[in-house]
Design a protein around this motif. Structure first.
Motif, short mmCIF file in Angstrom:
data_model
loop_
_atom_site.label_atom_id
_atom_site.label_comp_id
_atom_site.label_asym_id
_atom_site.label_seq_id
_atom_site.Cartn_x
_atom_site.Cartn_y
_atom_site.Cartn_z
N TYR A 9 25.26 52.21 -77.42
CA TYR A 9 26.54 52.17 -76.63
C TYR A 9 27.12 50.90 -75.90
O TYR A 9 26.25 50.20 -75.37
CB TYR A 9 25.98 53.23 -75.36
CG TYR A 9 27.13 53.09 -74.40
CD1 TYR A 9 28.41 53.95 -74.49
CD2 TYR A 9 26.91 52.82 -72.90
CE1 TYR A 9 29.39 54.08 -73.64
CE2 TYR A 9 27.85 53.06 -72.12
CZ TYR A 9 29.15 53.58 -72.32
OH TYR A 9 30.05 53.73 -71.42
N ASP A 10 28.16 50.75 -76.33
CA ASP A 10 28.77 49.30 -76.16
C ASP A 10 28.97 49.21 -74.59
O ASP A 10 28.73 47.84 -74.18
CB ASP A 10 30.29 49.27 -76.58
CG ASP A 10 30.48 49.20 -78.09
OD1 ASP A 10 29.36 49.15 -78.76
OD2 ASP A 10 31.48 49.61 -78.54
N GLY A 11 28.89 50.10 -73.87
CA GLY A 11 28.98 49.86 -72.18
C GLY A 11 27.82 49.04 -71.78
O GLY A 11 27.88 48.15 -70.75
N ASP A 12 26.75 49.18 -72.13
CA ASP A 12 25.74 48.48 -71.85
C ASP A 12 24.59 47.80 -72.82
O ASP A 12 23.62 47.33 -72.73
CB ASP A 12 24.68 49.33 -70.77
CG ASP A 12 24.00 50.56 -71.44
OD1 ASP A 12 24.24 50.80 -72.61
OD2 ASP A 12 23.66 51.33 -70.81
N SER A 13 25.18 48.11 -74.10
CA SER A 13 24.28 47.48 -75.37
C SER A 13 22.87 48.05 -75.49
O SER A 13 22.05 47.43 -75.85
CB SER A 13 24.21 46.05 -75.29
OG SER A 13 25.60 45.44 -75.34
N VAL A 14 22.89 49.50 -75.12
CA VAL A 14 21.47 50.21 -75.13
C VAL A 14 21.93 51.46 -76.10
O VAL A 14 22.81 51.79 -76.14
CB VAL A 14 21.16 50.48 -73.77
CG1 VAL A 14 19.77 51.33 -73.96
CG2 VAL A 14 20.95 49.16 -72.99
N ALA A 15 20.73 51.76 -76.71
CA ALA A 15 20.83 52.88 -77.67
C ALA A 15 21.45 54.13 -76.99
O ALA A 15 21.38 54.29 -75.70
CB ALA A 15 19.57 53.38 -78.18
#
Length: 365
Positions: free
Chosen positions: A196-202
């Motif tokens: 997820y681009d918003g927090d660079s977490v899966a």
């Protein structure tokens, strides 16, 4: 028409004697390769209603000239491909879980901002001072559209042998391939647990409070639906999003389990249910199952929130110039070294996740 040669004779106004002429195959081949083609054809002039499977093309007056056969042939190929694409309903489920479809006219990066919310309003004491609200933070997601495609060749031998039936068969396979590609691009964001681009977490991660490791069951599905509704608005520790789970994505190995969960008139038996409780998954939540046959994991399952006409962010799909169906153009190259006519098929689109809070994943492994 039953053959390419018959179509050419009838279309150009020649006599049927020309059908048996030794020069007819070279004539057809030369015109198809060197004619006007159909690169100017734009299918957005047609009317589409994908939800109802409607595809209509407006009629126009046209001068039928001997030099127009390549245009008619190319247009017929394009329309046959587009018609097959539109009528192939098996891979339309991606549209159910997408909240936004946009038209793209460039290959630049598209940025979407997910704006946070506010907490509940704080109390103000008598003669007290009102305090400024904290500015909500944002999450940005990005995506670009990209080209997919290939070449379709028609040989002189195919024309000479009047193998007109081969062309529709190839177009059918190409249309299905194009449709599957778009379908998998969207579904793979969930299946592959994309970042997820918003927090660079899966997408499915403990930090997102949207995942579990338990096999699909009535009790676990109820936990997933409750967790989705308890997700907090970004930047707020008080306000719940109340997002309603709507679609249950699953592999075909779980078909029987899902059928019992969603089709039984009463809740499937578990320690917390009895045989007289109504099936809340269908009566209250109105869950709809989407079986994804190409899922490679036999145990993982996913829930997606109801996009509600685009009001709940889930996934955005960008379509080149707003057209979902692929385009075709005829090659302008001479092709001197080969006796083939080459058509290029091009499909341009992109997709990305808009908000992890709209998803829940049972990553059983």
């Amino acid at each position: 028409f039953r053959s390419i040669k018959e179509a050419y004779v009838r279309f150009t106004g020649r006599s049927m004697e020309d059908y048996f002429s030794p020069t007819i195959v070279p004539d057809i081949f030369s015109e198809l390769r060197e004619g006007s083609g159909f690169s100017s054809l734009r299918m957005n002039e047609a009317y589409h209603d994908y939800s109802k499977g409607v595809f209509e093309t407006p009629l126009r007056e046209a001068s039928i000239l001997s030099t127009s056969f390549s245009t008619a042939f190319g247009t017929a190929i394009h329309l046959a491909l587009t018609k097959q694409y539109v009528e192939e309903e098996a891979y339309n489920d991606w549209r159910k879980i997408v909240s936004k479809i946009t038209s793209k006219s460039d290959f630049l990066t598209e940025t979407r901002s997910i704006v946070g919310g506010y907490n509940v309003l704080p109390a103000v004491a008598e003669e007290g001072t009102y305090q400024p609200f904290a500015v909500p933070t944002e999450e940005n997601v990005t995506y670009t559209v990209s080209k997919k495609g290939g070449l379709l060749t028609i040989s002189m031998e195919a024309i000479a042998n009047d193998r007109i039936g081969v062309i529709p068969e190839r177009l059918q396979k190409l249309a299905i391939g194009a449709k599957v590609g778009l379908y998998q691009t969207v579904i793979d964001l969930i299946k592959s647990n994309a970042t997820y681009d918003g927090d660079s977490v899966a997408l499915f991660h403990a930090d997102h409070s949207n995942t579990g490791t338990t096999a699909l069951s009535a009790a676990q599905l109820q936990i997933a639906l409750r967790n989705m509704r308890e997700q907090k608005v970004k930047s707020s520790s008080d306000v719940m999003m109340l997002r309603q789970g709507k679609y249950l994505l699953y592999p075909n190995e779980l078909e029987d389990v899902v059928a019992r969960l969603l089709m039984s008139p009463v809740m499937v038996q578990a320690s917390s249910f009895n045989a007289t409780e109504p099936n809340l998954f269908t009566l209250r939540y109105r869950l709809e199952g989407i079986m994804c046959d190409y899922f490679t994991d036999a145990n993982n399952w996913y829930v997606v929130a109801d996009p509600k006409g685009g009001l709940v962010p889930t996934i955005e799909v960008g379509l080149w110039q707003g057209r979902e169906e692929p385009e075709m153009e005829i090659s302008r190259e001479a092709g001197f070294t080969t006796d083939v006519i080459t058509y290029k098929m091009r499909h341009i689109y992109g997709a990305d996740l808009l908000d992890y809070r709209s998803f829940w994943g049972g990553i059983v492994g």
